[in-house]
Scaffold this active site. Structure first.
Site, mmCIF file in Angstrom:
data_model
loop_
_atom_site.group_PDB
_atom_site.id
_atom_site.type_symbol
_atom_site.label_atom_id
_atom_site.label_comp_id
_atom_site.label_asym_id
_atom_site.label_seq_id
_atom_site.Cartn_x
_atom_site.Cartn_y
_atom_site.Cartn_z
ATOM 1 N N ASP A 1 -7.504 -30.492 -0.918
ATOM 2 C CA ASP A 1 -8.842 -30.940 -0.518
ATOM 3 C C ASP A 1 -9.317 -32.155 -1.322
ATOM 4 O O ASP A 1 -10.391 -32.705 -1.042
ATOM 5 C CB ASP A 1 -9.856 -29.799 -0.688
ATOM 6 C CG ASP A 1 -9.627 -28.705 0.339
ATOM 7 O OD1 ASP A 1 -9.061 -28.994 1.412
ATOM 8 O OD2 ASP A 1 -10.007 -27.546 0.061
ATOM 9 N N ARG B 1 -9.613 -27.828 15.869
ATOM 10 C CA ARG B 1 -8.539 -27.541 14.895
ATOM 11 C C ARG B 1 -7.585 -26.463 15.415
ATOM 12 O O ARG B 1 -7.969 -25.585 16.185
ATOM 13 C CB ARG B 1 -9.153 -27.138 13.545
ATOM 14 C CG ARG B 1 -9.961 -28.280 12.946
ATOM 15 C CD ARG B 1 -10.601 -27.895 11.634
ATOM 16 N NE ARG B 1 -9.617 -27.679 10.590
ATOM 17 C CZ ARG B 1 -9.922 -27.246 9.362
ATOM 18 N NH1 ARG B 1 -11.194 -26.973 9.058
ATOM 19 N NH2 ARG B 1 -8.987 -27.085 8.459
ATOM 20 N N GLN C 1 -4.908 -20.286 4.095
ATOM 21 C CA GLN C 1 -5.684 -19.631 5.153
ATOM 22 C C GLN C 1 -4.784 -18.754 6.011
ATOM 23 O O GLN C 1 -5.148 -17.625 6.357
ATOM 24 C CB GLN C 1 -6.387 -20.679 6.016
ATOM 25 C CG GLN C 1 -7.466 -21.434 5.255
ATOM 26 C CD GLN C 1 -8.096 -22.556 6.061
ATOM 27 O OE1 GLN C 1 -7.694 -22.828 7.191
ATOM 28 N NE2 GLN C 1 -9.075 -23.223 5.470
HETATM 29 C C1 S3P Z 1 -8.619 -22.804 1.773
HETATM 30 C C2 S3P Z 1 -7.354 -23.262 2.003
HETATM 31 C C3 S3P Z 1 -7.038 -24.664 2.318
HETATM 32 C C4 S3P Z 1 -8.199 -25.602 2.007
HETATM 33 C C5 S3P Z 1 -9.510 -25.038 2.453
HETATM 34 C C6 S3P Z 1 -9.777 -23.711 1.778
HETATM 35 C C7 S3P Z 1 -8.824 -21.368 1.498
HETATM 36 O O1 S3P Z 1 -6.728 -24.769 3.687
HETATM 37 O O2 S3P Z 1 -7.978 -26.859 2.609
HETATM 38 O O3 S3P Z 1 -10.580 -25.929 2.140
HETATM 39 O O4 S3P Z 1 -9.893 -20.991 1.006
HETATM 40 O O5 S3P Z 1 -7.889 -20.590 1.752
HETATM 41 P P1 S3P Z 1 -5.237 -24.441 4.235
HETATM 42 O O6 S3P Z 1 -4.943 -23.074 3.853
HETATM 43 O O7 S3P Z 1 -5.317 -24.601 5.729
HETATM 44 O O8 S3P Z 1 -4.367 -25.473 3.585
#
Ligand code: S3P
Length: 449
Positions: free
Chosen positions: A327, A129, A176
């Site tokens: 998700d 990733r 994230q």
């Molecule tokens: C999450 C953010 C999402 C999500 C992941 C959990 C988090 O990802 O898909 O399962 O806890 O901040 P992205 O921020 O990459 O969209």
């Protein structure tokens, strides 16, 4: 292959009505943040309802490697004795975040403004990733990163000895990335500003405020402008983790497609940055009711009651809703297969860089099961066959992706022939009690292909 150990094939077959109460585990996003912020506070944070999935356990182990004391008191009750902002020690081992993008990206942010070197790795999914989306903004603080080609793990980060604050516009809708920058900003002097054009889950902002940081969000023409004052002393908290809407999605969607079902899923966090799936299902004609709506710990919470919904219709899912249900698209595509007409899902480029390419993983399995799926780089369309008309009878690859495995197992509860996954092992990353919980409602999930 499961992330640890041999593959665990699983098969789900058509079952009678699902009924009863589905007590899903704690929220994964909030569980990670509880451990990380607990480790960055001064003193003892206590946590109840922590998700004890592998992703979160790996984050707990990482916090210990940075010098925090993480103790499991049993029954979802944990404590973290934090070392304070800027107090992380240099781990003497590689940090293995397993399958978890949230774990690795948030921890990279949390260590990026401390003068320590840390090597990160993960399983085959995580090591494929993209990490540049996090290491690029962390470089602005003065943190250096060297990884494999294409910004992939394993990767070593050398944290900034003299960090500077940052103003950063997040180029992809990603909580994230936003969270990594905010956590890095904690140990930089002055104000760090993060701007996001599309709202993504806001647990980091809410929890930072709860831990006593000075943080504010303003909605402007640029988007959501989040300002954090650096170098606070975070005060330890008690955190009661709400239940995960992303896990609730599975019993809810199963109840909608299995004839005669009536399932109650209590105490689900309905933060608007997370609840897009439930809005979408209701627009499709789902019999999904919010009961006992209330506020808990500043978050909207309700008990969800989902009943079999024979007249589901395909809809256009607004692109601007994508972040609030990112998700949940895999399991939505399963529900869409049992609806009549097309469900068009635009604005979902991010699905291609999750634990797997989720559009591709679902499209291959759905097509093999008799459903028409079209897709492009950032959209897909599922043409539903209506109840009782989905053939099934295939074995799908779960690609080390818990949500792909659970989605196909939910599908098998209502297809004419059983649905199998080559490896249900990854389910343990986010929903370790999935098989037992679904079995308790009346589902027929067996180990074996
Ligand atoms: C999450 C953010 C999402 C999500 C992941 C959990 C988090 O990802 O898909 O399962 O806890 O901040 P992205 O921020 O990459 O969209």
């Amino acid at each position: 292959m499961s992330s640890h150990g041999d593959p665990i094939p699983m098969t789900s077959s058509a079952c009678g009505p699902l009924s009863g109460v589905a007590e899903v585990p704690g929220d994964k996003s909030i569980s990670h943040r509880s451990l990380i912020l607990g480790a960055m506070a001064v003193g003892e944070t206590t946590i109840t309802g922590l998700l004890e999935g592998q992703d979160v356990l790996d984050t707990g182990k990482a916090m210990q490697a940075f010098g925090a004391e993480v103790i499991n008191h049993g029954g979802g009750s944990w404590s973290v004795h934090g070392v304070g902002v800027g107090g992380f020690a240099e781990p003497d081992q590689v940090i293995d975040c397993g399958n978890s993008g949230t774990g690795v990206r948030l921890i990279m942010g949390a260590m990026a403004t401390s003068p320590i070197s840390v090597t990160f790795t993960g399983d085959a999914s995580l090591n494929g990733r993209p990490m540049a989306r996090v290491t690029d903004p962390l470089a602005l603080f003065g943190c250096q990163a060297v990884g494999r080609a294409g910004g992939r793990l394993p990767m070593t980060l050398v944290g900034a000895a003299d960090p500077v604050p940052v103003r950063y516009t997040v180029p992809v809708p990603s909580a994230q990335v936003k969270s990594a920058v905010l956590l890095a900003g904690l140990n930089a002097p002055g104000e760090t500003v993060v701007i996001e054009e599309e709202a993504t889950r806001d647990h980091t902002e809410r929890m930072l405020a709860g831990f006593g940081a000075e943080i504010s969000t303003e909605v402007t023409d640029e988007g959501r402008v989040i300002t954090l004052k650096g170098q606070p002393e975070l005060k330890p908290q008690h955190i009661d983790v709400p239940r995960d809407p992303s896990s609730a999605a599975f019993p809810v969607c199963a109840a909608l497609i299995v004839p005669g079902s009536d399932v109650l899923v209590p105490n689900i966090g309905l933060n608007p940055t997370r609840a897009g799936l439930f809005t979408t299902l209701r627009e499709m004609g789902a019999d999904l009711v919010y009961e006992n709506e209330r506020e808990e710990g500043g978050e909207p919470v309700a008990d969800l009651r989902a009943r079999f919904s024979p007249d589901l219709k395909g809809i256009e899912v607004p692109a601007e809703r994508a972040a609030s249900m990112i998700d949940e698209y895999p399991v939505l595509s399963v529900v869409a297969s049992f609806a009549s007409g097309e469900t068009h899902m635009p604005g979902v480029k991010e699905l291609r860089v999750k634990e797997s390419d989720r559009i591709d993983a679902m499209a291959v399995g759905l097509r093999a099961a008799g459903v028409t799926v079209e897709d492009g780089p950032d959209w897909w369309t599922v043409t539903g066959l209506g109840h009782g008309h989905v053939t099934g009878g295939v074995t799908c690859a779960s690609h080390l992706d818990h949500r792909i495995a659970m989605s196909f197992l939910v599908m098998g509860m209502a297809t004419q022939k059983p649905m199998s996954v080559d490896d249900g092992g990854p389910i343990a990353t986010s929903f370790p009690i999935f098989e037992a919980l679904m079995g308790g409602l009346g589902a027929d999930i067996q180990r074996g292909g």
